[in-house]
Scaffold this motif. Structure first.
Motif: not given
Ligand code: DC
Length: 223
Positions: A20-21, A23-25, A213, A206, A217
């Motif tokens: 998921r991470l 895909a998000e980044l 995340k 979550e 980041q």
């Protein structure tokens, strides 16, 4: 290039979080466990004992693995056959753990894995990414949780899929895999000295995702 190495024991949630991470980044997600699983699957199909180093080494020249991204998801093919779902079986996980102890198997996959991180930003998960595959990774995370917490998550996952599962067996399998993965002679599972420890025992999905995340980041911003 940015490379994020995420290691940890089975059932810590590495692949769900990493997928998921990534895909998000906008990073490419590389699931190295799936590669070991494909070799385990091939050994089982050929009737070879996954624990026999010579028998497994003899199969390697006939194995062609391909990882590709399709609609944002990683698909894995073994000699042209899509085995993305087939490699997730419990029995294949045990076979993967056995074949991953053989030096020939690790050498077979090492260059492929390093090559993937050379040409693109990757988030790679496994057992030895920070210690062996990407020693110079931008960030190394050791993602773990207590065995009981990992077993409870695995049980919920199996039940959600409608697969009958016994809590004691699930916990015993996790402990057995931990034992195999941490005690093998070559590239055993261990936290790299420069890895950040993320223990998700007391965190839900979550919360774990947010913590991971933030780490990624921050590291990418410092590049
Ligand atoms: O993460 P997973 O459960 O899909 O991994 C399956 C097995 O593969 C695991 O028991 C240990 C092995 N493995 C490994 O030795 N090194 C890696 N980088 C990834 C997985």
């Amino acid at each position: 290039m940015i490379s994020i190495a995420i290691d940890g024991p089975s059932g810590a949630g590495k692949s769900t979080l990493a997928r998921r991470l990534a895909a998000e980044l906008g990073y490419v997600y590389v699931d190295t466990g799936a590669m070991y699983r494909a070799i385990g699957l091939y050994a089982l199909r050929q009737g070879a004992d996954p624990a026999d180093p010579d028998a497994v080494a003899a199969l390697l020249p006939a194995i062609r693995l391909q990882l590709r991204c399709q609609a944002g998801a990683q698909r894995l093919s073994l000699n042209g056959e899509d085995v993305t779902e087939a490699v997730r079986a419990e029995q294949v996980g045990m076979a993967a753990s056995a074949v991953s102890a053989h030096p020939a198997v690790r050498a077979f996959l090492l260059e492929t894995q390093r090559g993937m991180a050379r040409s693109q930003d990757v988030l790679m998960d496994g057992r030895d990414i920070g210690t062996v595959v990407l020693p110079n990774a931008t960030l190394k995370v050791f993602l773990t949780a207590a065995p009981e917490a990992r077993a409870a998550r695995r049980l919920a996952e199996l039940r959600a899929k409608g697969e009958p599962a016994d809590p004691d067996t699930v916990l015993a399998d996790i402990l057995r895999r931990d034992e195999q993965d941490t005690h093998r002679a070559v590239a055993p599972l261990r936290q790299a000295p420069d890895a950040v420890l993320l223990d998700t025992t007391a965190l839900d999905f979550e919360q774990s995702f947010a913590a991971l995340k933030t780490l990624v980041q921050r590291a990418a911003a410092g590049q």
